[in-house]
Design a protein around this motif. Structure first.
Motif, PDB file in Angstrom:
ATOM      1  N   GLY A   1       0.402  -8.294  -1.667  1.00  0.00           N
ATOM      2  CA  GLY A   1       1.429  -8.719  -2.617  1.00  0.00           C
ATOM      3  C   GLY A   1       1.895 -10.103  -2.211  1.00  0.00           C
ATOM      4  O   GLY A   1       1.178 -10.815  -1.514  1.00  0.00           O
ATOM      5  N   PRO A   2       3.082 -10.513  -2.624  1.00  0.00           N
ATOM      6  CA  PRO A   2       3.570 -11.850  -2.239  1.00  0.00           C
ATOM      7  C   PRO A   2       3.752 -11.965  -0.727  1.00  0.00           C
ATOM      8  O   PRO A   2       4.228 -11.033  -0.085  1.00  0.00           O
ATOM      9  N   PRO A   3       3.350 -13.097  -0.146  1.00  0.00           N
ATOM     10  CA  PRO A   3       3.408 -13.259   1.314  1.00  0.00           C
ATOM     11  C   PRO A   3       4.794 -13.649   1.807  1.00  0.00           C
ATOM     12  O   PRO A   3       4.993 -14.744   2.330  1.00  0.00           O
ATOM     13  N   VAL A   4       5.756 -12.793   1.640  1.00  0.00           N
ATOM     14  CA  VAL A   4       7.120 -13.124   2.058  1.00  0.00           C
ATOM     15  C   VAL A   4       7.289 -12.795   3.539  1.00  0.00           C
ATOM     16  O   VAL A   4       6.611 -11.925   4.060  1.00  0.00           O
ATOM     17  N   PRO A   5       8.180 -13.521   4.237  1.00  0.00           N
ATOM     18  CA  PRO A   5       8.406 -13.201   5.653  1.00  0.00           C
ATOM     19  C   PRO A   5       9.107 -11.857   5.830  1.00  0.00           C
ATOM     20  O   PRO A   5       9.748 -11.349   4.901  1.00  0.00           O
ATOM     21  N   ALA A   6       8.987 -11.308   7.044  1.00  0.00           N
ATOM     22  CA  ALA A   6       9.487  -9.966   7.304  1.00  0.00           C
ATOM     23  C   ALA A   6      11.006  -9.896   7.358  1.00  0.00           C
ATOM     24  O   ALA A   6      11.573  -8.824   7.400  1.00  0.00           O
ATOM     25  N   THR A   7      11.663 -11.052   7.354  1.00  0.00           N
ATOM     26  CA  THR A   7      13.124 -11.034   7.469  1.00  0.00           C
ATOM     27  C   THR A   7      13.800 -10.970   6.106  1.00  0.00           C
ATOM     28  O   THR A   7      15.003 -10.789   6.020  1.00  0.00           O
ATOM     29  N   THR A   8      13.026 -11.139   5.019  1.00  0.00           N
ATOM     30  CA  THR A   8      13.645 -11.177   3.699  1.00  0.00           C
ATOM     31  C   THR A   8      14.026  -9.784   3.221  1.00  0.00           C
ATOM     32  O   THR A   8      13.434  -8.793   3.622  1.00  0.00           O
ATOM     33  N   ALA A   9      15.001  -9.731   2.333  1.00  0.00           N
ATOM     34  CA  ALA A   9      15.334  -8.468   1.672  1.00  0.00           C
ATOM     35  C   ALA A   9      14.432  -8.346   0.456  1.00  0.00           C
ATOM     36  O   ALA A   9      14.186  -9.330  -0.253  1.00  0.00           O
ATOM     37  N   ARG A  10      13.892  -7.176   0.240  1.00  0.00           N
ATOM     38  CA  ARG A  10      12.929  -6.992  -0.838  1.00  0.00           C
ATOM     39  C   ARG A  10      13.124  -5.619  -1.441  1.00  0.00           C
ATOM     40  O   ARG A  10      13.326  -4.651  -0.716  1.00  0.00           O
ATOM     41  N   TRP A  11      13.065  -5.548  -2.742  1.00  0.00           N
ATOM     42  CA  TRP A  11      13.132  -4.249  -3.400  1.00  0.00           C
ATOM     43  C   TRP A  11      11.709  -3.704  -3.535  1.00  0.00           C
ATOM     44  O   TRP A  11      10.792  -4.436  -3.883  1.00  0.00           O
ATOM     45  N   LEU A  12      11.561  -2.416  -3.258  1.00  0.00           N
ATOM     46  CA  LEU A  12      10.246  -1.782  -3.352  1.00  0.00           C
ATOM     47  C   LEU A  12      10.366  -0.538  -4.220  1.00  0.00           C
ATOM     48  O   LEU A  12      11.391   0.131  -4.217  1.00  0.00           O
ATOM     49  N   ARG A  13       9.299  -0.232  -4.964  1.00  0.00           N
ATOM     50  CA  ARG A  13       9.325   0.969  -5.797  1.00  0.00           C
ATOM     51  C   ARG A  13       7.938   1.584  -5.867  1.00  0.00           C
ATOM     52  O   ARG A  13       6.941   0.878  -5.983  1.00  0.00           O
ATOM     53  N   LEU A  14       7.898   2.911  -5.761  1.00  0.00           N
ATOM     54  CA  LEU A  14       6.663   3.659  -5.969  1.00  0.00           C
ATOM     55  C   LEU A  14       6.893   4.593  -7.137  1.00  0.00           C
ATOM     56  O   LEU A  14       7.908   5.294  -7.181  1.00  0.00           O
ATOM     57  N   THR A  15       5.969   4.602  -8.113  1.00  0.00           N
ATOM     58  CA  THR A  15       6.104   5.471  -9.275  1.00  0.00           C
ATOM     59  C   THR A  15       4.886   6.372  -9.348  1.00  0.00           C
ATOM     60  O   THR A  15       3.751   5.893  -9.245  1.00  0.00           O
ATOM     61  N   ARG A  16       5.154   7.670  -9.527  1.00  0.00           N
ATOM     62  CA  ARG A  16       4.035   8.587  -9.657  1.00  0.00           C
ATOM     63  C   ARG A  16       3.924   9.043 -11.097  1.00  0.00           C
ATOM     64  O   ARG A  16       4.917   9.463 -11.693  1.00  0.00           O
ATOM     65  N   ALA A  17       2.709   8.965 -11.648  1.00  0.00           N
ATOM     66  CA  ALA A  17       2.441   9.517 -12.975  1.00  0.00           C
ATOM     67  C   ALA A  17       1.127  10.273 -12.863  1.00  0.00           C
ATOM     68  O   ALA A  17       0.056   9.656 -12.836  1.00  0.00           O
ATOM     69  N   GLY A  18       1.185  11.579 -12.715  1.00  0.00           N
ATOM     70  CA  GLY A  18      -0.025  12.358 -12.480  1.00  0.00           C
ATOM     71  C   GLY A  18      -0.574  12.017 -11.107  1.00  0.00           C
ATOM     72  O   GLY A  18       0.127  12.115 -10.106  1.00  0.00           O
ATOM     73  N   GLN A  19      -1.825  11.553 -11.085  1.00  0.00           N
ATOM     74  CA  GLN A  19      -2.402  11.193  -9.785  1.00  0.00           C
ATOM     75  C   GLN A  19      -2.388   9.695  -9.574  1.00  0.00           C
ATOM     76  O   GLN A  19      -2.982   9.189  -8.645  1.00  0.00           O
ATOM     77  N   THR A  20      -1.736   9.001 -10.478  1.00  0.00           N
ATOM     78  CA  THR A  20      -1.704   7.547 -10.388  1.00  0.00           C
ATOM     79  C   THR A  20      -0.389   7.109  -9.754  1.00  0.00           C
ATOM     80  O   THR A  20       0.687   7.545 -10.155  1.00  0.00           O
ATOM     81  N   ILE A  21      -0.502   6.262  -8.755  1.00  0.00           N
ATOM     82  CA  ILE A  21       0.679   5.747  -8.079  1.00  0.00           C
ATOM     83  C   ILE A  21       0.728   4.246  -8.328  1.00  0.00           C
ATOM     84  O   ILE A  21      -0.257   3.540  -8.127  1.00  0.00           O
ATOM     85  N   THR A  22       1.886   3.779  -8.763  1.00  0.00           N
ATOM     86  CA  THR A  22       2.053   2.350  -8.985  1.00  0.00           C
ATOM     87  C   THR A  22       3.052   1.819  -7.977  1.00  0.00           C
ATOM     88  O   THR A  22       4.119   2.413  -7.786  1.00  0.00           O
ATOM     89  N   MET A  59       4.806  -1.676   1.174  1.00  0.00           N
ATOM     90  CA  MET A  59       5.495  -1.991   2.416  1.00  0.00           C
ATOM     91  C   MET A  59       5.657  -3.484   2.603  1.00  0.00           C
ATOM     92  O   MET A  59       4.964  -4.297   1.986  1.00  0.00           O
ATOM     93  N   LEU A  60       6.574  -3.799   3.513  1.00  0.00           N
ATOM     94  CA  LEU A  60       6.703  -5.160   4.003  1.00  0.00           C
ATOM     95  C   LEU A  60       6.080  -5.133   5.408  1.00  0.00           C
ATOM     96  O   LEU A  60       6.294  -4.168   6.153  1.00  0.00           O
ATOM     97  N   THR A  61       5.312  -6.154   5.740  1.00  0.00           N
ATOM     98  CA  THR A  61       4.669  -6.157   7.051  1.00  0.00           C
ATOM     99  C   THR A  61       5.201  -7.292   7.907  1.00  0.00           C
ATOM    100  O   THR A  61       5.872  -8.199   7.402  1.00  0.00           O
ATOM    101  N   GLY A  62       4.884  -7.242   9.178  1.00  0.00           N
ATOM    102  CA  GLY A  62       5.386  -8.230  10.130  1.00  0.00           C
ATOM    103  C   GLY A  62       4.984  -9.650   9.774  1.00  0.00           C
ATOM    104  O   GLY A  62       5.795 -10.563   9.826  1.00  0.00           O
ATOM    105  N   ALA A  63       3.717  -9.859   9.422  1.00  0.00           N
ATOM    106  CA  ALA A  63       3.252 -11.220   9.170  1.00  0.00           C
ATOM    107  C   ALA A  63       2.305 -11.307   7.982  1.00  0.00           C
ATOM    108  O   ALA A  63       1.700 -12.348   7.756  1.00  0.00           O
TER     109      ALA A  63
END
Lengths: 510, 246
Positions: A162-183, A143-147
Motif C-alpha cells: 500500500g502507500p509507503p508511509v512511515p511507521a510513526t504515522t497514524a493510519r486508519w485501517l479496515r478489513l471487510t468480509r463479504a463471503g470468502q472475499t476480504i477487502t 498492517m503498518l510495517t516498520g519500514a
C-alpha cells in the motif's frame, strides 16, 4: 565417433586406480552425506519436543506467532481501527566489547529484554481476520510495517504494498468480509478510503476471529566485521502498536474481546478494550526461512560429500588426459583417431557421462535416505518439494559432470597432471570454501557468480521471500544465481576451456 | 648430505616455474589478505572479528600454491623419470628426501615470510590492528610455520603416492575437505572435533588472537596437530621410498 567413444570407455574402465577412485567418489558422496549430520534435540526429550513448524494453507512451513486482540465474527462484517503508529525494541547492538569472533551466529533466545528502542523493518501491527487462533491457519491482514509502509498480506506468502508511509504515522485501517472475499482498505483520516487489496480465502469458515495484532520478527545486526557469519548477532525484537476507535460491524457471537498469544501455547485472556489500547508482540506471520533467524538445516547440507567426490572426479578426469602424455599413449590415440577434436569429444562424453551416472544415484541415496536419518537423529530438516529434491539430485550429477569435463580440458591445455588438478580444485572448490567461511557477503556473492563454483547453486534448497528479512547470503544457503544460471556459468567455463583444449590439441605436436 | 642439498637446491633453482610459484605464494597471500582487510569495515559497531585472522586470510589460498610447489619438488621427478638418476647419484634415499625437505623448507619460509609480512603491513594501514602485539606476532610467525608444514605434508604425501596429480588432489582434499564437512554439520561437538583434527582448521588456530578461551584447540597445539600430519606424511613417504622400487 562410435569407435572413439568405445576406445575411451575401454581406457577409463581398464585402469584400476581410476575405477577405484571413481567408486570412492560415489562412496564419499554417500558416506559423508550420511555421517556428517550430527545430532539434534528434536523428538529426543519426550513427546512435546518434536520440532514441527506450523504448515500454512499452501502446504509450506510458516512462522505464525503474534499477539492477537480478537473477537469472533460470524458471516459478513467489517472491522475498522485507527493505528497510532508503531514503536519497538530491538536486541542489544554488539559493541566493541561484545561477543568476540565466533564460528556461528549468536542469536539469543527469549524476549529482547533490555534492548534498544527501534523497529525491525518487518515489524507489523494492524488488523487481521483469521480462521481461529491455531498457528498456520488461513488469514488476511492489513498492517503498518516498520519500514515497508502499509501492506496487505494473506496466507503467509502473499504480500501487496500500500502507500509507503512511515511507521510513526497514524493510519486508519479496515478489513471487510463479504463471503470468502476480504477487502483491505486504508485511509489517512478515516473518511477517504483507498483499497489496498482484495483477496479470496477459500478456507475461511463462517465464524472467523477478527481483531488487532502486533508482531516483530527476529532482528539481526550485521556488525562491521569481515567474516561471513561471525560478525552477525541478533535476537528477537518487539513491536508495540497503539490503537483507538476500534469498531466492529457484523454478528459477533461472543461478547468479550480476548487477548491471545498465537503460537505461544497459552489460552487467551479476556481483554477490556477501551477507547485506546496497546498490543505488543514478538514473532512473525510469514513463510519460514532457513538461516540465521531460522532453525534447522536444509537438505542441501546432506550433499556436502559432493566436495570429496568432486576432488576425486577432477583428479581422474585430468589424468585421463595427462596420463596419455606421460606415457606417450597420446601418439597411439591420435594415430588411431586422427581427428583430434573427436578424441577430446569422446573423452568428454565418456567422463561426463560417468560422472553424471555416479553422481545421480549417490545424491539420490543421500537426499532420500540421509534426510530420513537426520530426522531420526533429531535434526530438524526443512522439507523441500519433490521438484527441488529431483533438481538437487540431477544437479549434483551435472555439477560432477561439468567439473569432470572442465578438468579434462584443463589437463589437455596444461598437459601436466598436478598443475591441472590444482587448477581444477582451485577454480571449483576454493571459491565455494572461501565464500562459505571467511569472506564477507559481497565478495562471496561475486565469487559464486563468476567462478565455476557458481554451479553449486544447483544444490540450493532454501527458498527466499521478499517479505521476510533474512540474509539471502551464501553462508545461509542462498546463492546469488538461480540454479540453472549457475549451471550455465560452469557450462560456459567448461565450453571455453574445452574450445581452448581442442585448439591446442590440434596445433601442438603430440 | 651437503652434496645432496646442493643437488636439490640446483634442481629447484633451475626448474622453470619455481620462481613463478614462489612469487605466486607471496601474491596470493598478500592479495587475498589485502582484499579481506579492505572489505572489513570497523567503523560501524566496532569489530567483533579477529583482525589478525582477517589480515592473514590469504594464507588459505597461499597454501594451495605451496602445496603445488611441494608436490612438484618430488612429483616432477617421478613423472619424468628423473628420480632414477637422483637415486643413482645419492643411493641413500632418505638423504634425498631429507635434502628435498630442507631445501623446500628454506624456500617456503622465505616466500611465506614475505607474504605474511606483506599482509600485516597492509593490515596495519587498513585495520585498527596493533601489529607489534605479541599475539599478532605469534599469529604471523605461526602462519609462516603453517605454510612450511603444509609444504612438508605435501612432500610426504607425494613421495608416498608418486603420481603428482593424485598427490595434489589428495593434499588439497585433506586441507579443504575438513572445514567443508564442518560447515555442513549441525552438531557443535562434531564440528569441534573436526576443528581439532583437521590439518587446516587446527593449523590455522595459530592465527587466533581473540576469544582464545573459546577456540576448539589452542594456537600452538593446533599447529602441532598439523605438524603431526606432516610428520606422518613424511614418515609414510620415507618408508615407502626406502622399501619400494623407484
Amino acid at each position: 565417433m562410435r569407435a572413439a567413444l568405445h576406445a575411451e570407455w575401454t581406457k577409463l574402465r581398464t585402469v584400476r586406480g581410476w575405477v577405484v577412485a571413481l567408486a570412492v567418489a560415489a562412496v564419499a558422496v554417500v558416506g559423508l552425506g550420511l555421517l556428517a549430520g550430527g545430532q539434534g534435540s528434536c523428538g529426543r526429550n519426550g513427546p512435546q519436543s518434536e520440532c514441527v513448524l506450523p504448515v500454512g494453507p499452501g502446504g509450506q512451513e510458516v512462522t505464525d506467532s503474534f499477539t492477537f486482540v480478537h473477537r469472533s465474527l460470524t458471516g459478513d462484517g467489517s472491522i475498522t481501527v485507527r493505528l497510532n503508529g508503531l514503536t519497538g525494541v530491538l536486541p542489544r547492538k554488539p559493541g566493541p566489547g561484545g561477543p568476540a569472533d565466533s564460528t556461528g551466529p549468536q542469536v539469543a533466545e527469549g524476549d529482547p529484554g533490555d534492548g534498544e528502542p527501534g523497529l525491525a523493518p518487518w515489524a507489523k501491527g494492524g488488523l487481521i481476520v483469521k480462521d481461529g487462533t491455531r498457528p498456520g491457519s488461513t488469514y488476511a491482514a492489513i498492517m503498518l510495517t516498520g519500514a515497508h509502509g502499509v501492506r496487505m498480506q494473506h496466507d503467509y506468502v502473499h504480500d501487496r504494498a500500500g502507500p509507503p508511509v512511515p511507521a510513526t504515522t497514524a493510519r486508519w485501517l479496515r478489513l471487510t468480509r463479504a463471503g470468502q472475499t476480504i477487502t483491505g482498505q486504508e485511509s489517512p483520516d478515516g473518511t477517504a478510503w483507498t483499497t489496498v487489496g482484495t483477496v479470496r480465502l477459500p478456507g475461511l469458515p463462517a465464524t472467523a476471529q477478527v481483531g488487532a495484532f502486533a508482531t516483530s520478527p527476529q532482528y539481526t545486526w550485521v556488525a562491521g566485521g569481515g567474516r561471513g557469519v561471525g560478525g552477525v548477532t541478533g535476537g528477537p525484537s518487539q513491536a508495540t502498536a497503539t490503537f483507538d476507535s476500534l469498531g466492529l460491524q457484523g454478528t459477533a457471537p461472543d461478547p468479550a474481546w480476548m487477548r491471545t498469544l498465537v503460537g505461544g501455547g497459552a489460552p487467551g485472556q479476556p481483554e477490556e478494550v477501551g477507547a485506546g489500547f496497546r498490543v505488543a508482540g514478538s514473532g512473525d506471520i510469514a513463510p519460514a526461512v532457513a538461516g540465521i533467524s531460522g532453525i534447522g538445516t536444509t537438505i542441501s547440507q546432506t550433499l556436502i560429500g559432493t566436495f570429496a567426490g568432486l576432488i576425486l572426479v577432477v583428479v581422474v578426469a585430468t589424468m585421463t588426459m595427462t596420463a596419455e602424455y606421460r606415457r606417450g599413449m597420446i601418439r597411439t590415440t591420435v594415430a588411431a583417431v586422427p581427428r583430434r577434436g573427436r578424441v577430446l569429444l569422446a573423452k568428454a562424453v565418456v567422463l561426463g557421462g560417468t560422472a553424471f551416472g555416479l553422481g545421480v544415484p549417490a545424491a539420490a541415496v543421500v537426499i532420500f535416505v540421509g534426510q530420513r536419518m537426520l530426522r531420526d537423529r533429531g535434526v530438524y530438516v526443512h522439507p523441500a518439494s519433490t521438484a527441488t529434491e529431483v533438481r538437487l539430485v540431477v544437479g549434483t550429477g551435472l555439477l560432477l559432470a561439468g567439473a569432470a569435463v572442465l578438468a579434462l580440458a584443463l589437463g589437455t591445455v596444461l598437459r601436466r597432471g598436478f598443475t591441472a588438478v590444482v587448477a581444477g580444485i582451485v577454480v571449483v572448490v576454493l571459491p565455494y570454501l572461501l565464500a562459505m567461511s571467511v569472506l564477507p557477503a559481497e565478495p562471496a556473492q561475486w565469487l559464486l557468480r563468476v567462478t565455476p563454483a557458481a554451479a553449486f547453486a544447483l544444490q540450493q534448497s532454501a527458498v527466499s521471500h521478499p517479505q521476510v528479512d533474512h540474509f539471502p547470503i551464501p553462508v545461509n544457503g542462498y546463492f546469488p544465481l538461480s540454479p540453472w544460471a549457475g549451471l550455465a556459468v560452469l557450462a560456459g567455463w567448461t565450453a571455453l576451456t574445452l574450445g581452448l583444449a581442442v585448439l591446442s590439441l590440434r596445433r601442438r605436436d603430440v | 648430505m651437503r652434496r645432496a642439498l646442493h643437488a636439490e637446491w640446483t634442481k629447484l633453482r633451475t626448474t622453470p616455474g619455481t620462481g613463478l610459484l614462489l612469487l605466486t605464494v607471496v601474491a596470493a597471500t598478500v592479495g587475498i589478505g589485502v582484499l579481506a582487510s579492505a572489505v572489513t569495515d570497523c567503523r560501524a559497531g566496532g569489530c567483533t572479528v579477529d583482525l589478525a585472522k582477517v589480515s592473514l586470510t590469504g594464507v588459505q589460498l597461499g597454501q594451495a600454491v605451496v602445496a603445488v610447489l611441494a608436490v612438484q619438488v618430488i612429483g616432477a621427478e617421478y613423472s619424468t623419470g628423473m628420480i632414477h638418476l637422483s637415486l643413482t647419484a645419492v643411493p641413500r634415499r632418505l638423504t634425498v628426501l631429507a635434502a628435498k625437505a630442507l631445501v623446500l623448507t628454506a624456500v617456503v619460509t622465505t616466500a611465506a615470510a614475505a607474504g605474511v609480512a606483506g599482509s600485516l603491513l597492509a593490515a596495519d594501514r587498513l585495520l585498527p590492528l596493533a601489529v607489534t602485539d605479541a599475539a599478532v606476532l605469534r599469529a604471523a610467525a605461526g602462519s609462516v610455520l603453517y605454510l612450511v608444514l603444509v609444504g612438508l605434508l605435501a612432500l610426504g604425501v607425494t613421495t608416498a603416492v608418486r603420481n603428482p596429480g593424485a598427490a595434489a588432489g589428495l593434499v588439497l582434499g585433506l586441507l579443504y575437505l575438513f572445514p567443508l564437512i564442518g560447515l555442513a554439520t549441525t552438531d557443535p561437538d562434531f564440528r569441534r572435533h573436526l576443528d581439532q583434527i583437521g590439518p587446516m582448521a587446527a593449523g590455522l588456530a595459530v592465527q587466533a588472537t581473540t576469544g582464545l578461551d573459546s577456540v576448539a584447540v589452542s594456537p600452538w597445539r593446533g599447529l602441532a596437530v598439523l605438524g603431526a600430519w606432516a610428520a606422518a606424511a613424511l614418515l609414510a613417504g620415507g618408508l615407502l621410498i626406502r622399501l619400494r622400487d623407484a
